[in-house]
Design a protein around this motif. Structure first.
Motif, short mmCIF file in Angstrom:
data_model
loop_
_atom_site.label_atom_id
_atom_site.label_comp_id
_atom_site.label_asym_id
_atom_site.label_seq_id
_atom_site.Cartn_x
_atom_site.Cartn_y
_atom_site.Cartn_z
N GLY A 137 81.01 47.62 84.37
CA GLY A 137 80.66 48.80 84.06
C GLY A 137 82.36 50.32 85.38
O GLY A 137 82.48 51.06 84.90
N ASP A 138 82.47 49.29 86.40
CA ASP A 138 83.05 49.65 87.49
C ASP A 138 85.02 50.03 86.94
O ASP A 138 85.47 50.70 86.67
CB ASP A 138 83.26 49.81 88.54
CG ASP A 138 81.75 50.12 89.63
OD1 ASP A 138 81.11 51.08 89.12
OD2 ASP A 138 81.44 49.56 90.85
N ASN A 139 84.99 48.15 86.45
CA ASN A 139 85.85 48.13 86.00
C ASN A 139 86.12 49.15 84.57
O ASN A 139 87.29 49.60 84.62
CB ASN A 139 86.73 46.56 85.89
CG ASN A 139 87.83 46.26 85.62
OD1 ASN A 139 88.76 46.94 85.74
ND2 ASN A 139 87.94 45.77 83.92
N LEU A 140 85.43 49.00 83.66
CA LEU A 140 85.99 49.46 82.46
C LEU A 140 85.93 51.89 83.28
O LEU A 140 86.62 52.26 82.79
CB LEU A 140 84.43 49.94 81.67
CG LEU A 140 84.04 50.09 80.36
CD1 LEU A 140 85.93 50.68 79.77
CD2 LEU A 140 83.06 50.20 79.61
N ALA A 141 84.96 52.14 84.23
CA ALA A 141 85.40 53.54 84.57
C ALA A 141 86.88 53.12 85.32
O ALA A 141 87.36 54.54 84.77
CB ALA A 141 84.62 53.83 85.11
N ARG A 142 87.22 52.45 85.85
CA ARG A 142 88.16 52.76 86.43
C ARG A 142 90.00 52.86 85.09
O ARG A 142 90.15 53.76 84.80
CB ARG A 142 89.04 51.57 87.24
CG ARG A 142 88.41 51.79 88.71
CD ARG A 142 88.55 50.85 89.80
NE ARG A 142 88.38 50.29 91.13
CZ ARG A 142 86.83 50.49 91.20
NH1 ARG A 142 85.67 50.13 90.27
NH2 ARG A 142 86.21 49.90 92.97
N ARG A 143 89.26 51.89 84.62
CA ARG A 143 90.49 51.94 83.46
C ARG A 143 90.76 53.20 82.16
O ARG A 143 91.26 53.65 81.81
CB ARG A 143 90.12 50.68 82.19
CG ARG A 143 90.72 49.20 82.78
CD ARG A 143 90.40 47.53 82.21
NE ARG A 143 90.61 47.76 80.57
CZ ARG A 143 89.58 47.69 79.92
NH1 ARG A 143 88.68 46.91 80.78
NH2 ARG A 143 89.75 47.83 78.37
#
Length: 80
Positions: free
Chosen positions: A2-8
């Protein structure tokens, strides 16, 4: 994940807004050139339109700064 998706997502939004800022800056440059040409030719010119374009550019720049601040939060270490 989820953090990676939010960062992207944040990075993509920053990029889209940066692209919009670039387009608006180019539009403002064209408007300024047109205004200068009209004044040089002795015509009245459209200072109002030029001011509107400059205000739109400033608004987009503020949005971009805010988005960059938000994106920067992803890179901060969580406090313990």
């Amino acid at each position: 994940m989820g953090d990676n998706l939010a960062r992207r997502f944040a990075a993509r939004q920053v990029q889209l807004t940066a692209d919009e800022l670039e387009r608006e800056a180019e539009r403002l440059a064209v408007a300024a050139r047109t205004y200068a040409d009209e004044i040089a030719a002795g015509r009245h010119g459209s200072a109002h339109r030029l001011a509107q374009d400059a205000a739109a550019l400033a608004l987009t720049e503020r949005r971009l700064a805010g988005m960059r601040d938000i994106a920067g939060l992803f890179d901060e270490e969580p406090s313990s």
